[in-house]
Design a protein around this motif. Sequence first.
Motif, short mmCIF file in Angstrom:
data_model
loop_
_atom_site.label_atom_id
_atom_site.label_comp_id
_atom_site.label_asym_id
_atom_site.label_seq_id
_atom_site.Cartn_x
_atom_site.Cartn_y
_atom_site.Cartn_z
N ALA A 1 43.04 32.86 49.18
CA ALA A 1 42.39 31.60 48.85
C ALA A 1 43.44 30.51 48.94
O ALA A 1 44.19 30.26 47.98
CB ALA A 1 41.78 31.68 47.46
N SER B 1 39.23 43.11 49.47
CA SER B 1 37.80 43.35 49.32
C SER B 1 37.38 44.61 50.06
O SER B 1 38.01 45.03 51.03
CB SER B 1 37.00 42.16 49.86
OG SER B 1 37.39 40.96 49.24
N HIS C 1 34.52 36.88 54.96
CA HIS C 1 35.63 35.93 54.82
C HIS C 1 35.35 34.63 55.57
O HIS C 1 35.57 33.53 55.03
CB HIS C 1 36.92 36.57 55.34
CG HIS C 1 37.38 37.70 54.49
ND1 HIS C 1 38.41 38.56 54.87
CD2 HIS C 1 36.98 38.14 53.27
CE1 HIS C 1 38.59 39.45 53.91
NE2 HIS C 1 37.74 39.22 52.95
N ARG D 1 32.67 32.65 53.69
CA ARG D 1 33.17 31.99 52.48
C ARG D 1 33.96 30.73 52.82
O ARG D 1 33.95 29.76 52.06
CB ARG D 1 34.04 32.96 51.67
CG ARG D 1 33.20 33.91 50.87
CD ARG D 1 33.90 34.96 50.07
NE ARG D 1 35.30 34.87 49.85
CZ ARG D 1 36.06 35.93 49.57
NH1 ARG D 1 35.52 37.14 49.50
NH2 ARG D 1 37.35 35.80 49.35
N GLU E 1 35.83 27.75 50.81
CA GLU E 1 36.73 28.41 49.86
C GLU E 1 38.17 27.97 50.03
O GLU E 1 38.89 27.77 49.04
CB GLU E 1 36.62 29.93 50.02
CG GLU E 1 37.50 30.70 49.06
CD GLU E 1 37.24 32.18 49.08
OE1 GLU E 1 36.37 32.64 48.32
OE2 GLU E 1 37.89 32.89 49.88
N GLU F 1 39.73 34.32 41.76
CA GLU F 1 39.04 35.56 42.09
C GLU F 1 37.62 35.60 41.55
O GLU F 1 36.72 36.16 42.19
CB GLU F 1 39.84 36.78 41.60
CG GLU F 1 40.26 36.76 40.15
CD GLU F 1 41.66 36.25 39.94
OE1 GLU F 1 42.43 36.92 39.24
OE2 GLU F 1 41.98 35.18 40.49
N ALA G 1 35.46 33.56 43.86
CA ALA G 1 35.24 34.33 45.09
C ALA G 1 34.19 35.41 44.86
O ALA G 1 33.35 35.68 45.74
CB ALA G 1 36.54 34.95 45.57
N ARG H 1 30.82 33.85 45.03
CA ARG H 1 30.44 33.59 46.43
C ARG H 1 29.99 34.88 47.11
O ARG H 1 29.01 34.89 47.86
CB ARG H 1 31.61 32.96 47.18
CG ARG H 1 32.03 31.60 46.63
CD ARG H 1 33.24 31.05 47.36
NE ARG H 1 33.76 29.87 46.67
CZ ARG H 1 34.98 29.79 46.13
NH1 ARG H 1 35.81 30.80 46.22
NH2 ARG H 1 35.36 28.70 45.51
N ASN H 2 30.70 35.97 46.85
CA ASN H 2 30.29 37.27 47.40
C ASN H 2 28.90 37.65 46.91
O ASN H 2 28.07 38.17 47.67
CB ASN H 2 31.29 38.36 47.00
CG ASN H 2 32.63 38.22 47.70
OD1 ASN H 2 32.72 37.64 48.77
ND2 ASN H 2 33.67 38.75 47.08
#
Length: 383
Positions: free
Chosen positions: A132, A147, A319, A322, A328, A340, A343, A346-347
């Motif tokens: 990030a 991930s 990725h 995002r 991101e 994190e 993130a 977002r996932n």
Amino acid sequence: MCRQSATVCLTKSPSRQHREIPQVVDRLETLPDPRDRRGRRHALASVLLMAACAVLAGARSYLAIGQWARSAPQDTLARLSVRPTGALGVRTAPSTATIRRVLLAVCPGGLADLLGYAPARVESLALDGKSARGSRTGDAPAAHLLSAVTGTGRTVTQLRVPDKTNEISGFARLLAPFDLAGTVVTADALHTQREHARFLVEEKHAHYLFVVKANQPSLSAALRSLPWNRVTARRYDRERGHGRRETRSTRVLTVTDLGLDFPYAVQAAKILRHRTDLRTGKVTRQTVYVISDLTARQASPQRIGHLARSQWVIENRVHFVRDTAFAEDGSKIRTGHGPENMATLRNSAINALRAAGHRSIAAGLREVSYAPFTCPLDLLGVA
């Protein structure tokens, strides 16, 4: 113990029973609350679910999440289990400061596990890391997140890689809680490690398909020296898109008796890619070697080629999304567990949109924005 670090509030990773609870709000209620018990006005699960809905509606920052919560009508707050107060029973959303404190402090490993996709009986699981970039500070590097993503683009979980180390240290910790029996784990050359192969085959009863490059010089040289010109097991694939034409040739060779110094290695493959830029006519050629414990009966050249391509899913469908749909890399969230946990939200949004059948996440976010206080809750299954 918590897989993330010794300083995180969660002392035990979520169990399989916790991860398999059907309702997302019930799953989130199993997370321990990192806040002091005095002065709590909003339940942890309610705040986290509110943040997940706001991100699904397009929020990209703490301020945007707080604005979504502040604008939410009473029926939406009721579905999010916000408690009524006062004689009139009015529900008041948590402030931006409260949401920020929760996302900074809640255990990132537990949140990622509970909001992730269950990997049981999936064909393949790809591992890769992403930084990030906006989380970098003057004296600390950017948060690097490792991930695990299924072949259909659903994120299972993620962990932050500790500073002053690399993704290798997080490989086993990332996958340890999950049932991976029969699943093929793919990873780039950094994870082509003997310990990783033993961990997958011996402890997880899974399979592996690893890319081999110069970080394993002896193994790479051994693969290049194999008699590829005499291989009869081949597969040719042709694709056209993204402004280019690509032809892939996959040759597969059984290496059980060839003395390769890699645990449980059964097959090796040589993948030759020819790419032609349709605008300029420029032709590029790339040769990739992979190694796997899958037998010829378990994996034909066609399946080997498909599994090797599935490693790109995590880059193209998670990725990249995002970065483009959620900006991101432009986010300036830096402190605590904020990078994190955002993130992970977002996932979760990407998982929910893919489960609803959206092939384009950007188009899905636009559709959600037309009903920002009902559609996110429906997609997350909040009654």
